[in-house]
Design a protein around this motif. Structure first.
Motif, PDB file in Angstrom:
ATOM      1  N   TYR A 137     -92.174-103.100  24.861  1.00 12.66           N
ATOM      2  CA  TYR A 137     -91.604-102.906  23.528  1.00 12.66           C
ATOM      3  C   TYR A 137     -91.567-101.415  23.205  1.00 12.66           C
ATOM      4  CZ  TYR A 137     -92.414-107.902  22.521  1.00 12.66           C
ATOM      5  OH  TYR A 137     -92.404-109.271  22.537  1.00 12.66           O
ATOM      6  N   VAL A 153     -90.211-102.449  15.902  1.00 16.69           N
ATOM      7  CA  VAL A 153     -89.715-102.415  17.275  1.00 16.69           C
ATOM      8  C   VAL A 153     -88.207-102.149  17.277  1.00 16.69           C
ATOM      9  CG1 VAL A 153     -89.281-103.832  19.329  1.00 16.69           C
ATOM     10  CG2 VAL A 153     -91.517-103.874  18.219  1.00 16.69           C
ATOM     11  N   VAL A 183     -95.373-100.381  24.090  1.00 19.61           N
ATOM     12  CA  VAL A 183     -96.412-101.411  24.185  1.00 19.61           C
ATOM     13  C   VAL A 183     -96.076-102.300  25.371  1.00 19.61           C
ATOM     14  CG1 VAL A 183     -97.511-103.414  23.111  1.00 19.61           C
ATOM     15  CG2 VAL A 183     -96.962-101.393  21.726  1.00 19.61           C
ATOM     16  N   ALA A 228     -96.863-105.623  26.959  1.00 14.80           N
ATOM     17  CA  ALA A 228     -97.430-106.827  26.356  1.00 14.80           C
ATOM     18  C   ALA A 228     -98.425-107.556  27.249  1.00 14.80           C
ATOM     19  CB  ALA A 228     -96.305-107.782  25.959  1.00 14.80           C
ATOM     20  N   SER A 231     -98.910-110.708  21.641  1.00 11.10           N
ATOM     21  CA  SER A 231     -99.592-109.580  22.253  1.00 11.10           C
ATOM     22  C   SER A 231     -99.234-108.281  21.537  1.00 11.10           C
ATOM     23  CB  SER A 231     -99.212-109.490  23.734  1.00 11.10           C
ATOM     24  OG  SER A 231     -99.943-108.485  24.381  1.00 11.10           O
ATOM     25  N   LEU A 232     -97.985-108.147  21.140  1.00  8.83           N
ATOM     26  CA  LEU A 232     -97.548-106.984  20.376  1.00  8.83           C
ATOM     27  C   LEU A 232     -98.349-106.852  19.084  1.00  8.83           C
ATOM     28  CD1 LEU A 232     -95.423-104.697  19.833  1.00  8.83           C
ATOM     29  CD2 LEU A 232     -94.020-106.477  18.748  1.00  8.83           C
ATOM     30  N   ARG A 233     -98.503-107.961  18.367  1.00 14.15           N
ATOM     31  CA  ARG A 233     -99.272-107.923  17.124  1.00 14.15           C
ATOM     32  C   ARG A 233    -100.742-107.597  17.387  1.00 14.15           C
ATOM     33  NH1 ARG A 233     -95.732-112.346  16.076  1.00 14.15           N
ATOM     34  NH2 ARG A 233     -97.306-113.892  16.667  1.00 14.15           N
ATOM     35  N   VAL A 256     -86.520-103.680  23.469  1.00  9.95           N
ATOM     36  CA  VAL A 256     -87.336-104.506  24.356  1.00  9.95           C
ATOM     37  C   VAL A 256     -86.742-104.374  25.761  1.00  9.95           C
ATOM     38  CG1 VAL A 256     -85.991-106.601  23.913  1.00  9.95           C
ATOM     39  CG2 VAL A 256     -88.358-106.784  24.709  1.00  9.95           C
ATOM     40  N   ALA A 288     -94.727-111.532  21.652  1.00 12.56           N
ATOM     41  CA  ALA A 288     -94.851-111.000  20.294  1.00 12.56           C
ATOM     42  C   ALA A 288     -96.290-111.115  19.784  1.00 12.56           C
ATOM     43  CB  ALA A 288     -93.892-111.720  19.351  1.00 12.56           C
ATOM     44  N   GLU A 327     -93.604-105.955  14.333  1.00  9.41           N
ATOM     45  CA  GLU A 327     -92.366-106.484  14.896  1.00  9.41           C
ATOM     46  C   GLU A 327     -91.143-105.832  14.275  1.00  9.41           C
ATOM     47  OE1 GLU A 327     -92.364-110.876  16.069  1.00  9.41           O
ATOM     48  OE2 GLU A 327     -94.120-110.743  14.759  1.00  9.41           O
TER      49      GLU A 327
END
Length: 247
Positions: A105, A121, A216, A218, A195-197, A124, A193, A118
């Protein structure tokens, strides 16, 4: 008392010399909080040599790996610009490199809360991470691997695409044209997503904001495989194109 700087220097020297060391916890038991302090001390050494922070990498993003390591949360490490690979990895600089497919990301603006990540971003991409534990035989405890910056070594990514749902896309990793791993991005916590958070949550908890331009990673969608010298690696993601690297 644990000498955080001494432990960070031991790992930093192992990485610079490409020579493995025994697990730190064999001589000096320490907890997860101390492990992250060692990680940050190691990153500060890199920054003093001129490297710039470039993002966050996530680890233990599969439920099976969490269960294996006896944890109920992901771990994370930091990426620097010196780890970014455009087209080639010199594996002679590494100890026992392994490669895995990733979802990457691109952060477009400063992230002040996990809930806002999110919307921050702006891209991706399919990516790869080269792992290289600084420990002998690639064996470690949870505190050891955290202290070792979650085995981060090198990373790369393909063309950026507009943010969209990548919760269940097929991923293929080939070495010299031979498929070595296939999987789905759903293996990353059920949805990258999440993992992103988690990356935003953990970074903010450590006093870091995700910055514009940061990446990022993930987490792995498949198991990592050994990365030999003289190899051509290609990772392809459905709808995301591919990224290639040689060694």
């Amino acid at each position: 008392m644990v000498d955080v700087d001494m432990l960070a220097e031991r790992l930093d020297k192992a990485a610079r010399d490409a020579l493995p060391v025994a697990k730190l916890t064999e001589r000096t038991p320490f907890d997860v909080a101390t492990a992250y302090a060692v990680q940050r001390a190691g990153i500060e050494r890199r920054r003093r040599r001129g490297e710039l922070l470039a993002g966050v990498k996530m680890g233990f993003t599969s439920r099976a790996k969490m269960a294996q390591m006896g944890v109920d949360d992901v771990i994370w490490g930091l990426l620097t610009d010196a780890m970014l690979t455009e087209s080639a990895v010199d594996v002679s600089e590494l100890i026992h490199p392994r490669v895995e497919p990733e979802i990457a990301y691109l952060i477009g603006r400063e992230v002040r809360s996990a809930a806002a990540v999110e919307s921050a971003v702006t891209g991706v991409a399919v990516g790869f991470e080269v792992l290289d534990s600084r420990y002998r035989d690639f064996k470690f405890t949870l505190p050891d691997v955290i202290a070792d910056n979650a085995s981060a070594a090198r990373f790369g990514f393909g063309a950026w695409h507009a943010p969209h749902d990548v919760s269940n896309i097929g991923l293929l990793m080939e070495i010299d044209g031979r498929p070595v791993q296939t999987g789905s991005s759903a293996a990353i916590l059920g949805d990258p997503a999440r993992s992103l958070r988690a990356a935003a949550r953990l970074a903010l908890g450590a006093g870091l904001k995700l910055e514009p331009g940061w990446i990022v990673l993930a987490g792995a969608a498949t198991a990592a495989v050994p990365l030999p010298k003289g190899a051509h690696v290609r990772v392809t993601g459905a709808g995301l194109g591919s990224v290639e690297v040689t060694t």
